[in-house]
Structures are given as structure tokens and as C-alpha cells.
Design a protein around this motif. Structure first.
Motif, PDB file in Angstrom:
ATOM      1  N   VAL A 238     -12.216   3.779  -7.551  1.00 22.98           N
ATOM      2  CA  VAL A 238     -11.394   4.019  -6.371  1.00 22.98           C
ATOM      3  C   VAL A 238      -9.953   4.066  -6.856  1.00 22.98           C
ATOM      4  CG1 VAL A 238     -10.615   3.099  -4.152  1.00 22.98           C
ATOM      5  CG2 VAL A 238     -13.006   2.811  -4.862  1.00 22.98           C
ATOM      6  N   LYS A 239      -9.237   5.120  -6.528  1.00 22.75           N
ATOM      7  CA  LYS A 239      -7.830   5.218  -6.903  1.00 22.75           C
ATOM      8  C   LYS A 239      -6.993   4.483  -5.855  1.00 22.75           C
ATOM      9  CE  LYS A 239      -8.434   9.668  -9.235  1.00 22.75           C
ATOM     10  NZ  LYS A 239      -8.049  11.108  -9.272  1.00 22.75           N
ATOM     11  N   VAL A 240      -6.107   3.618  -6.329  1.00 21.62           N
ATOM     12  CA  VAL A 240      -5.321   2.780  -5.430  1.00 21.62           C
ATOM     13  C   VAL A 240      -3.832   3.031  -5.659  1.00 21.62           C
ATOM     14  CG1 VAL A 240      -4.867   0.417  -4.648  1.00 21.62           C
ATOM     15  CG2 VAL A 240      -7.130   1.020  -5.549  1.00 21.62           C
ATOM     16  N   GLU A 241      -3.100   3.139  -4.561  1.00 16.30           N
ATOM     17  CA  GLU A 241      -1.637   3.223  -4.604  1.00 16.30           C
ATOM     18  C   GLU A 241      -1.078   2.134  -3.693  1.00 16.30           C
ATOM     19  OE1 GLU A 241      -0.344   7.015  -3.313  1.00 16.30           O
ATOM     20  OE2 GLU A 241      -1.259   8.129  -4.968  1.00 16.30           O
ATOM     21  N   ILE A 242      -0.121   1.357  -4.204  1.00 19.50           N
ATOM     22  CA  ILE A 242       0.477   0.293  -3.400  1.00 19.50           C
ATOM     23  C   ILE A 242       1.994   0.353  -3.508  1.00 19.50           C
ATOM     24  CG2 ILE A 242       0.753  -2.210  -3.137  1.00 19.50           C
ATOM     25  CD1 ILE A 242      -2.103  -2.562  -3.988  1.00 19.50           C
ATOM     26  N   SER A 243       2.648   0.394  -2.360  1.00 15.85           N
ATOM     27  CA  SER A 243       4.105   0.291  -2.302  1.00 15.85           C
ATOM     28  C   SER A 243       4.455  -0.937  -1.467  1.00 15.85           C
ATOM     29  CB  SER A 243       4.711   1.553  -1.691  1.00 15.85           C
ATOM     30  OG  SER A 243       4.287   1.722  -0.348  1.00 15.85           O
ATOM     31  N   SER A 244       5.703  -1.075  -1.101  1.00 17.28           N
ATOM     32  CA  SER A 244       6.116  -2.266  -0.365  1.00 17.28           C
ATOM     33  C   SER A 244       5.554  -2.331   1.052  1.00 17.28           C
ATOM     34  CB  SER A 244       7.648  -2.319  -0.291  1.00 17.28           C
ATOM     35  OG  SER A 244       8.148  -1.159   0.367  1.00 17.28           O
ATOM     36  N   SER A 245       5.144  -1.186   1.599  1.00 19.47           N
ATOM     37  CA  SER A 245       4.699  -1.175   2.991  1.00 19.47           C
ATOM     38  C   SER A 245       3.340  -0.530   3.223  1.00 19.47           C
ATOM     39  CB  SER A 245       5.735  -0.447   3.865  1.00 19.47           C
ATOM     40  OG  SER A 245       5.908   0.893   3.417  1.00 19.47           O
ATOM     41  N   VAL A 246       2.799   0.134   2.200  1.00 22.62           N
ATOM     42  CA  VAL A 246       1.591   0.931   2.396  1.00 22.62           C
ATOM     43  C   VAL A 246       0.640   0.779   1.206  1.00 22.62           C
ATOM     44  CG1 VAL A 246       0.748   3.322   2.459  1.00 22.62           C
ATOM     45  CG2 VAL A 246       2.641   2.648   3.929  1.00 22.62           C
ATOM     46  N   ALA A 247      -0.658   0.786   1.500  1.00 18.45           N
ATOM     47  CA  ALA A 247      -1.684   0.846   0.450  1.00 18.45           C
ATOM     48  C   ALA A 247      -2.577   2.049   0.734  1.00 18.45           C
ATOM     49  CB  ALA A 247      -2.510  -0.423   0.413  1.00 18.45           C
ATOM     50  N   VAL A 248      -2.935   2.785  -0.322  1.00 17.28           N
ATOM     51  CA  VAL A 248      -3.788   3.954  -0.179  1.00 17.28           C
ATOM     52  C   VAL A 248      -5.000   3.784  -1.102  1.00 17.28           C
ATOM     53  CG1 VAL A 248      -3.953   6.469  -0.322  1.00 17.28           C
ATOM     54  CG2 VAL A 248      -1.763   5.396   0.257  1.00 17.28           C
ATOM     55  N   PHE A 249      -6.204   4.036  -0.548  1.00 12.50           N
ATOM     56  CA  PHE A 249      -7.442   3.979  -1.316  1.00 12.50           C
ATOM     57  C   PHE A 249      -8.102   5.352  -1.229  1.00 12.50           C
ATOM     58  CE2 PHE A 249      -6.485  -0.223   0.225  1.00 12.50           C
ATOM     59  CZ  PHE A 249      -6.768  -1.061  -0.834  1.00 12.50           C
ATOM     60  N   VAL A 250      -8.374   5.966  -2.383  1.00 12.72           N
ATOM     61  CA  VAL A 250      -8.963   7.298  -2.412  1.00 12.72           C
ATOM     62  C   VAL A 250     -10.342   7.226  -3.060  1.00 12.72           C
ATOM     63  CG1 VAL A 250      -8.686   9.683  -3.156  1.00 12.72           C
ATOM     64  CG2 VAL A 250      -6.661   8.322  -2.585  1.00 12.72           C
TER      65      VAL A 250
END
Length: 388
Positions: A238-250
């Protein structure tokens, strides 16, 4: 399949799309898990196909599907009704979606659709449609924010959420506990949850190195990600992106975006007992069944565990009476009796050893937290006792 061979099938000059029926059904089924019965899925044309988006508060799911589509095709369709139609409608290999409007303004730059006709073989259905103008703005990383990216095996992610979600707090006054804390610990990714009565931790083998990861995933968002993984979890990343306000799971060709809880998770390591000197190894399934039986028969909310030698005695007192039973266990330490909330105890047992096999409890005294581990690698539970 070329668009010049398809447009002849469309019955009007209205915006339309021809989509593979099975692929559309699968995509709608995924997104419908996020929507209530009346919430819509947004359809918008893109090069080579259609982009589908579903939103529910702070949770967003997006996917795409190949299609022969008019560039003007854009509408929001009711998720539940569309899914039912795709599953139960007349058998066909394709679906043709055509946008309709009760009012036609020849001077308008585009058609504002309030209906969508859906052609399945020789059968034509019409669903209500909503203009996409009223659809919420998409959830995205704040422009210029630092985004941390890494991958995690889908089976590992599902196991981490499933093994910790039960200990999430529902106390709205402590909103920062209303989610799953995903963070770096000793260079690896760790998941933690607590409601003040118990603390569940799942360590993973995902290396974060020098990058400090820290995010509180909202409970419903974490549950939605787990629901899409359930039954489909594998070694695929699962590709994960995390910033200060949002998380994305692809994963599964779907991008799930969550607004993070804006708060600071407590310094939970300080409540973990350092080295309890008493240890009991117990068959988790047998203990859970005995606790459930006592609670059912007595109506008790609390159970008492008395450890002595190779024997565990379990007692409960409730509105319906008293109950007591026993079972074998491998215990090391001085004789001790400790009380736990029955529901929390059973939750910890099932999280530690979902296979019902051996679990271990380490304790210091009747008033100190107990450490619970079992057959799930990397999982640790900290269970607060109830005062006698």
C-alpha cells in the motif's frame, strides 16, 4: 474499442459514457462502502475514462475506470441505487450512462443534468442526478506542505488497524484519542490506540529510518481502509503519503484520503510497566469462553483472576448471582488476585491471540497495569486493572 464505433449507440447528443459493466460494478461497490444510502458518487470524464469519487465527511475515496466518454460527462449519482442497479439490472456486458436535463438552454455552456439514463442491454433505467458543483471540494495535501512517502504490505496494514482499533477512545472531550496513532518508534512504523483503560500497540517491520512519521488517523477513516483491505490483504504494498493534515493510502486502484486529527497523542510509553515480575501463560480461547460464560450467567461487569501455582480461578459477581470456574495455566510468581473489566479483558485476549491459542499476561501487583501478548507478532496490550 474505439469511440467512433461507439457514439452511434448513444441515443442523443447528451453527454454519455460507455463502460464495462463488471468493472463499473466493482468500482461502485468499493466506493459505496463509504456512502450512506442517499450519498452520491461523483463521475467526471478524464482522458481515456471516467474518474469516480466518494466522500463522507473527512474521508474521500477515488478511482478511475476506462470508458468511451464524452468530455462533458459530469454528474453525481446516488451510490446505493446505482450499485443495486449494477448488481440486479438486466444482464449486459456494458452500461451506457447518458445525462439528461428537464430544462435545455441552448445558450448554456454545458448541460446541467438532473437525471441519468442507464442502458443495460435492451433495458433503460433513469436515476436522479446531482450537479457536481454542489459536491464538496476534494481533500488534498496543503500546497507546499512536506509529504512523507513510504510503502507497507497490505496484510501488515490490515493487521495493524484490526489489532488496535478496538481500543480507540470514543470520548469526544479527548478528541486526540479518537483515532489510530501511526508513528515512528525506534526507526520502524508503530500503530497505537488508547481509551485510558487499555493501550494497544502493533509494531511493524516497516522501516522509517531517520524520517519521523506521526499522524492520528480518524477512527472511521481507519475502519474504511481496513474494510477495503479485509479479504484482499496480501503482500502487495500500500503506498502511503502523510503530511501535516492529510494521509493518503493507495491500493486496489483506489486512493483513500483522510483528514488527520489535529492534536497531540499522549506520551503513552510512560504507562507501560517496565518489567513485571509475575507471569502467566494461558490458553486464550479457553479463558475468553470462561469469562463470557460467567458474565452471561451473572451479569457481572468485572471478573477476578486469581493466580496460584498452575491454577487460575476466575470469579464474577453480578445482579444475577455469583459464578466461579477454573482452568490450568503456567504461572510464575507469588499468589495474586487481580480484577479486570470483563469486556476489556476479552477484547485484549482476542486481539492478542485471535487463534485462541497461548497468550501471556505479565503483572506486578493488583493495582498496576498488566502486559498482554500472544500469537500476533509485534502486538502488545496494556490493560488497566479494576480496583478491588
Amino acid at each position: 474499442m474505439h469511440s467512433e464505433n461507439i457514439v452511434k449507440l448513444f441515443t442523443a447528443e447528451n453527454p454519455a459514457a460507455l463502460i464495462d459493466r463488471s468493472e463499473l460494478t466493482e468500482c461502485v461497490a468499493l466506493l459505496a462502502k463509504l456512502c450512506s444510502s442517499k450519498q452520491p458518487i461523483r463521475f467526471a470524464s478524464e482522458p481515456g475514462g471516467v474518474a469516480l469519487t466518494a466522500m463522507n465527511g473527512d474521508i474521500q475515496a477515488e478511482t478511475s475506470i476506462a470508458a468511451d466518454v464524452d468530455a462533458r460527462f459530469s454528474a453525481a449519482l446516488p451510490a446505493a441505487a446505482l450499485l443495486k442497479l449494477m448488481k440486479k439490472g438486466t444482464p449486459s456486458s456494458t452500461a451506457i450512462l447518458e445525462l439528461l436535463s428537464d430544462e435545455v438552454d441552448p445558450n448554456a455552456e454545458r448541460l446541467v443534468a438532473n437525471k441519468c439514463a442507464i442502458q443495460l442491454a435492451e433495458t433503460r433505467f433513469v436515476l436522479d442526478a446531482t450537479p457536481t458543483d454542489v459536491f464538496p471540494e476534494p481533500i488534498r495535501h496543503v500546497e507546499g506542505s512536506k509529504v512523507q512517502r513510504f510503502s507497507i504490505a497490505s496484510a501488515v496494514l490490515w493487521n495493524a488497524i484490526d489489532g488496535t482499533i478496538d481500543a480507540v477512545s470514543t470520548d469526544q472531550t479527548r478528541y486526540y484519542l479518537n483515532g489510530v496513532y501511526l508513528h515512528s518508534h525506534n526507526g520502524r512504523l508503530r500503530f497505537a490506540t488508547t481509551d485510558g483503560h487499555r493501550l494497544y500497540i502493533q509494531d511493524t517491520n516497516v522501516q522509517t529510518g531517520k524520517v519521523e512519521v506521526g499522524a492520528i488517523l480518524p477512527t472511521e477513516g481507519a475502519k474504511f481502509v481496513a474494510s477495503l483491505l479485509d479479504g484482499h490483504a496480501s503482500a502487495d504494498p500500500v503506498k502511503v503519503e502523510i503530511s501535516s493534515s492529510v494521509a493518503v493510502f493507495v491500493f486496489r486502484d483506489v486512493a483513500v484520503t483522510l483528514k488527520l486529527i489535529d492534536g497531540t497523542f499522549p506520551d503513552y510509553p510512560r504507562v507501560i510497566p517496565a518489567d513485571p515480575d509475575k507471569s502467566a501463560t494461558i490458553a486464550g480461547g479457553a479463558l475468553s469462553a470462561r469469562v463470557a460464560s460467567l458474565v452471561e450467567c451473572t451479569g457481572a461487569a468485572t471478573v477476578y483472576l486469581k493466580f496460584s501455582g498452575q491454577q487460575l480461578v476466575i470469579k464474577a459477581t453480578g445482579p444475577s448471582g455469583d459464578g466461579m470456574t477454573g482452568m490450568e495455566c503456567a504461572y510464575q510468581g507469588e499468589e495474586m488476585e487481580i480484577a479486570f473489566d470483563a469486556r476489556y479483558l476479552r477484547s485484549a485476549i482476542e486481539a492478542a491471540s485471535p487463534d485462541g491459542r497461548s497468550m501471556r499476561m505479565r503483572m506486578a501487583d493488583p493495582l498496576s497495569p498488566a502486559l498482554v501478548t500472544g500469537s500476533v507478532g509485534g502486538w502488545t496490550g496494556v490493560l488497566m486493572p479494576t480496583k478491588p
